[in-house]
Design an enzyme around this catalytic site. Sequence first.
Site, mmCIF file in Angstrom:
data_model
loop_
_atom_site.group_PDB
_atom_site.id
_atom_site.type_symbol
_atom_site.label_atom_id
_atom_site.label_comp_id
_atom_site.label_asym_id
_atom_site.label_seq_id
_atom_site.Cartn_x
_atom_site.Cartn_y
_atom_site.Cartn_z
ATOM 1 N N GLU A 278 -5.596 -0.434 -10.049
ATOM 2 C CA GLU A 278 -5.399 -1.862 -9.809
ATOM 3 C C GLU A 278 -6.739 -2.573 -9.629
ATOM 4 O OE1 GLU A 278 -1.019 -2.134 -7.710
ATOM 5 O OE2 GLU A 278 -2.663 -1.378 -6.465
ATOM 6 N N GLU B 133 0.849 4.804 -10.688
ATOM 7 C CA GLU B 133 1.301 4.520 -9.333
ATOM 8 C C GLU B 133 2.583 5.272 -9.008
ATOM 9 O OE1 GLU B 133 2.329 0.734 -6.420
ATOM 10 O OE2 GLU B 133 2.234 0.433 -8.591
ATOM 11 N N GLU B 134 3.372 5.590 -10.023
ATOM 12 C CA GLU B 134 4.667 6.215 -9.807
ATOM 13 C C GLU B 134 4.606 7.741 -9.752
ATOM 14 O OE1 GLU B 134 6.905 4.179 -8.971
ATOM 15 O OE2 GLU B 134 5.726 2.449 -9.594
ATOM 16 N N ASP C 38 10.640 0.063 -12.204
ATOM 17 C CA ASP C 38 9.332 0.723 -12.096
ATOM 18 C C ASP C 38 9.357 2.070 -12.801
ATOM 19 O OD1 ASP C 38 7.703 -1.022 -10.239
ATOM 20 O OD2 ASP C 38 9.382 -0.610 -8.910
ATOM 21 N N LEU D 23 4.367 -1.430 -13.364
ATOM 22 C CA LEU D 23 5.045 -2.707 -13.138
ATOM 23 C C LEU D 23 4.555 -3.310 -11.823
ATOM 24 C CD1 LEU D 23 7.016 -4.153 -14.969
ATOM 25 C CD2 LEU D 23 8.859 -3.446 -13.480
ATOM 26 N N ASP D 24 3.555 -4.139 -11.931
ATOM 27 C CA ASP D 24 2.961 -4.809 -10.782
ATOM 28 C C ASP D 24 3.819 -6.012 -10.383
ATOM 29 O OD1 ASP D 24 0.943 -5.859 -8.946
ATOM 30 O OD2 ASP D 24 0.479 -7.298 -10.545
ATOM 31 N N ASP E 188 6.137 3.875 -0.876
ATOM 32 C CA ASP E 188 7.020 2.793 -1.267
ATOM 33 C C ASP E 188 8.210 3.348 -2.050
ATOM 34 O OD1 ASP E 188 5.178 0.967 -0.206
ATOM 35 O OD2 ASP E 188 4.058 0.921 -2.092
ATOM 36 N N ASP F 165 -0.748 0.958 -13.564
ATOM 37 C CA ASP F 165 0.269 0.452 -12.646
ATOM 38 C C ASP F 165 1.360 -0.097 -13.554
ATOM 39 O OD1 ASP F 165 1.938 -0.799 -10.887
ATOM 40 O OD2 ASP F 165 0.407 -2.047 -9.943
#
Length: 349
Positions: free
Chosen positions: A277, A91-92, A69, A112-113, A63, A110
């Site tokens: 998550e 996640e980043e 983010d 910024l969901d 993504d 995570d």
Amino acid sequence: MSSPTLETFLNFHVMSGASLAEAVALTIRRLAAAAVILRSTINQGALGIPSSEEHRDAGPGGDIPKALDVLADALFIEAMRQAPVCLYASEELEEVALLDPAGPLAVAVDPLDGSSNIDINVSIGTIFSILPAAGDPVGEPDASFFHRGDAQLAAGFFIYGPQLALVLSVGSGTHVFVFSSRLGVFVQAYGNLVIPPRTQEFAINAANYRHWDEAVRLYVDDCLKGAEGPREKEFNMRWVAAVAADAYRILMRGGVYLYPGDRRKGYGDGRLRLVYEANPIAFLIEQAGGAATDTVNRILDLTPTALHQRVPLVFGSAREVARVGRYHAEPSSIAERAPLFSNRGLFRA
């Protein structure tokens, strides 16, 4: 009697003598401080860092992250450098970051969901999981995150919405704290939440109907047939496109959330990540009396084999989660209704 603050709650947790309680409490304090800073940026909307501004490098899942983010990740990793945290996963980030080799904790985030929601002024969140650091943090940093979800020492998420709220569990129920701008601290708003076991509300992205496995389509069809159908009651459908926001609603009033795997390329194993998550959400939901599965198996029983491993996720009111499981694992239990399944559902052509 005034409600306890987050600080009071964490002090009681330290006094409980739970494993690594003091380190966990300090880490939660640092996460909360970072969330307050992030909220001030989010509240500026397009006047701050627009979520539509993309970062040039793709994330671990392919993504393209938004600039917001990346900013959120930088805030939380810096916060964890000030906490007793050995390892930080996000996640980043493609790989685990080694922070303090002597730290007893591993934190997965995570940052910024649901960040795309910021442009339309809809709630977004930050999800976190706190685990004991284990093994060789230099040679095998991922190993600390490859434990069943029930090994979590604490889990939670922040919601950036009409209020800044923290949903938190340290293994003794699920509690909600709301940030008081007047006091400058988080204050407990709800303690020991209990999700109603039954529900008439489900959350799913119905746009993917044609890609779902038959079990998911049959379940949704039965819900949509309402009082005249096999469920014999009316259902409402919701979808926020941020798992933390959907989880908050379910914790407040019940419901069931489904993000199954489907036939689209890259979606066969679902889309949500197990480590940062699904596991923390499942921990919070179970601590509130609900259930969380990968449609069949309990999420917290799963052992991750990859840092960014994806998993289907169903969570919420326990009886409804169990029913979704039966559609997948026990098709014979609904076989007597097989003729109904050939009928056109609401989304079928």
